[in-house]
Design an enzyme around this catalytic site. Structure first.
Site, PDB file in Angstrom:
ATOM      1  CB  CYS A 101      12.775   8.897   8.842  1.00  0.00           C
ATOM      2  SG  CYS A 101      13.963   7.886   7.939  1.00  0.00           S
ATOM      3  CE  LYS A 154      -1.868   3.025   1.942  1.00  0.00           C
ATOM      4  NZ  LYS A 154      -1.761   4.454   1.552  1.00  0.00           N
ATOM      5  CD  GLU A 187      12.395   0.281   8.664  1.00  0.00           C
ATOM      6  OE1 GLU A 187      12.481   1.165   7.790  1.00  0.00           O
ATOM      7  OE2 GLU A 187      12.976  -0.810   8.592  1.00  0.00           O
ATOM      8  CD  GLU A 194       9.242  12.861  11.932  1.00  0.00           C
ATOM      9  OE1 GLU A 194       8.106  12.362  12.037  1.00  0.00           O
ATOM     10  OE2 GLU A 194      10.200  12.256  11.410  1.00  0.00           O
ATOM     11  N   GLY A 237       6.477   4.917   8.559  1.00  0.00           N
ATOM     12  CA  GLY A 237       5.681   6.137   8.561  1.00  0.00           C
ATOM     13  C   GLY A 237       5.790   6.811   9.917  1.00  0.00           C
ATOM     14  CB  SER A 238       3.858   9.525  11.408  1.00  0.00           C
ATOM     15  OG  SER A 238       2.562   8.989  11.376  1.00  0.00           O
ATOM     16  CB  THR A 239       5.738   7.951  16.183  1.00  0.00           C
ATOM     17  OG1 THR A 239       7.127   7.821  15.817  1.00  0.00           O
ATOM     18  CG2 THR A 239       5.522   7.296  17.533  1.00  0.00           C
ATOM     19  N   GLY A 250       1.925   4.541  13.367  1.00  0.00           N
ATOM     20  CA  GLY A 250       2.464   3.274  13.878  1.00  0.00           C
ATOM     21  C   GLY A 250       1.693   2.813  15.107  1.00  0.00           C
TER      22      GLY A 250
END
Ligand code: NAP
Ligand code: MG
Length: 501
Positions: A297, A187, A262, A403, A240-242, A245
């Site tokens: 990142c 995706k 990650e 971030e 992707g972003s935390t 996640g």
């Protein structure tokens, strides 16, 4: 509107081109007929459309991956390796087309996308080599038994990737997953799927059987979430972003999927007075004011500078930033492209306001969009932000902790090594860190004490497929790359054969 076929999609900037999903070896629109516009962030204009895939498309793709699994898993490793090497050759052959699509779609400058795609081909070959090294262990437990372990693929796995480097990530992750014998549903990011869809066309030429790799585009909340909760998908690799996640972790509990995460970063880049300051300034600048406009990142977004050289070092960064070329990411002379899409552009601009509101001093930069280009320039409609640096002494502020994912850095002064370590570690994230110093003892002490997946010393942002890459703390949970790169895509099985004395 022109429709790209399998054979000849091109991306003329004046026409909108439709790209298709790859499911079971066929190129298809979304099952509900929906499309997502992809905007060229350099101009702000729609230039392509990708299918708005949803649960039905994910179901079809998982079924195709499931149907292809037993044959692919039983394909001898040497043959899987040979198919992967053919894929790498094909990526190299089409590299010029592919980096242009990548740069057009997400604005990352050619100086990064072109080498990233060639690097992707190298990584496919590296994983092809590893395909033939999958081994278990024989353990001598008893004279009456043979006891050993083997590694097996998971089966159907899912891959969800972000927009800052979609194609490089597709090449790296998919090649590792299929080298290990899995079949996969990918995706890509809704805002930058085009290069992945274009690259998917070359899989069949390389001899990859239909269904081994499937690509379903669409929104994260639709196609992405459907993949995460699908009961036949055993493992999800997510980059992707935390925040996402965390959401995926919650959603995947329904069938206790294996998750490889990650995630984001707020990496400290630390400069001591005893460093080679000329080299450090170039590297610190390149660590945040990247070809992807800081949308990396591992961006070195917190610059920690020893107090005795603070003013001098900020001046050096200001001079380097003033010489950078912002512009068309397809041009060889461009150092930094635009932000990838409108809402991210607004988010980064908002952080510039937050920085000032929090009392940080704007050392340089801060302008964006129409403030940067002549009204007549086509770039005035693009999502450009100039290299921006804040100075503060408050590491608890939002611009130090969150971030930003844009070309906006913050600089803080420190007096002692102890203080530098404390500032570096005072973050939820632990992705990467940079240390500039000529004192070997200090360097070794910092490597041990900084909590991050990577520490660069007297260099920054250097990645190689042969060296593991991972995040600590809220930056991730599982290494990719390195000599054991396929481990991430393999399960364990133990065997105990009782045969008597
Ligand atoms: P994101 O918003 O988290 O999205 C990443 C992917 O997840 C996209 O494909 C997105 O789909 C999908 N997604 C969103 N919501 C989902 C859901 N509920 N279920 C399943 N999938 C969902 O991240 P991003 O903004 O694209 O990327 C930037 C982030 O990636 C930064 O935090 C950066 O640090 C991180 N990153 C980390 C690494 C690393 O190696 N550690 C590398 C690169 C980037 P749509 O976008 O299509 O909606
Ligand atoms: Mg786009």
């Amino acid at each position: 509107m022109s429709i790209a076929t399998n054979e000849s999609p091109t991306a003329p900037s004046s026409n909108v081109v439709d790209y298709l999903q790859l499911i079971g070896g066929e190129f298809r629109a979304a099952s509900n007929g929906g499309w997502i516009d992809s905007v060229n962030p350099t101009t702000g204009q729609v230039w392509a459309r990708v299918p708005a895939g949803n649960t039905d498309d994910i179901d079809l793709a998982v079924a195709a991956a499931s149907a292809a699994y037993e044959d692919w898993r039983s394909t001898p490793a040497a043959q899987r390796a040979s198919i992967l090497r053919a894929w790498a050759r094909s990526v190299r052959e089409h590299a010029d087309e592919l980096w242009r699509l990548d740069s057009t779609d997400n604005g990352r400058a050619r100086v990064e996308t072109s080498p990233a795609i060639l690097g992707g081909a190298g990584q496919i070959e590296f994983h092809a080599g590893l395909a033939e090294t999958i081994t278990g262990e024989t353990v001598d437990i008893s004279p009456t038994a043979s006891t050993y372990s083997v590694r097996e693929p998971f089966g159907v796995v899912g891959l969800i990737i972000p927009w800052n480097a979609p194609l490089a990530m597709f090449l790296a992750k998919v090649s590792a997953a299929v080298a290990a014998g899995n079949t996969i549903v990918v995706k890509p990011p809704e805002r930058a799927s085009v290069s992945v869809l274009a690259a998917a066309r070359y899989l069949a030429d390389a001899g990859l059987p239909p269904g081994v790799v499937n690509v379903v585009t669409g929104e994260g909340s639709a196609a992405g979430e459907a993949l995460v909760i699908h009961p036949e998908v055993r493992k999800i690799s997510f980059t992707g972003s935390t925040a996402t996640g965390r959401r995926i972790t919650e959603k995947s509990t329904s069938n206790l999927k294996v998750l490889g995460l990650e995630l984001g970063g707020k990496s400290p880049h630390i400069v001591f007075a005893d460093a080679d300051l000329d080299a450090a300034a170039i590297s610190v600048s390149a660590g945040i004011f990247t070809g992807s406009a800081g949308q990396a990142c591992i961006a070195g977004s917190r610059i920690l500078i020893e107090r005795s050289i603070f003013e001098d070092f900020v001046d050096r960064l200001r001079i380097i930033a003033s010489r950078m070329t912002l512009g068309d990411p397809l041009a060889e002379s461009t150092d930094m492209g635009p932000i990838a899409f409108d809402t991210q552009f607004e988010k980064v601009r908002e952080y510039v306001k937050v920085g000032s509101a929090e009392g940080a001093t704007l050392a340089f930069g801060g302008r964006s969009g129409a403030e940067l280009f002549d009204e007549a320039s086509p770039l005035s409609g693009g999502y450009f932000i100039e290299p921006t640096l804040f100075v503060t002494d408050d590491n608890t502020s939002r611009i130090c902790q969150e971030e930003i994912f844009g070309p906006v850095a913050v600089a803080l002064a420190f007096d002692t090594e102890e203080e530098a370590v404390a500032l570096a570690n005072d973050s939820l994230y632990g992705l990467a860190a940079g240390v500039w110093s000529s004192d070997l003892g200090r360097v070794h002490r910092l490597i041990r004490r900084i909590r991050s997946g990577t520490v660069w010393v007297n260099t920054y942002r250097r990645l190689h497929w042969a060296l593991p890459f991972s995040g600590q703390k809220e930056s991730g949970n599982r290494p990719s790359n390195g000599p054991h790169a396929l481990d991430e895509w393999l399960e364990h099985k133990s065997v105990w054969i009782e045969h008597g004395a």
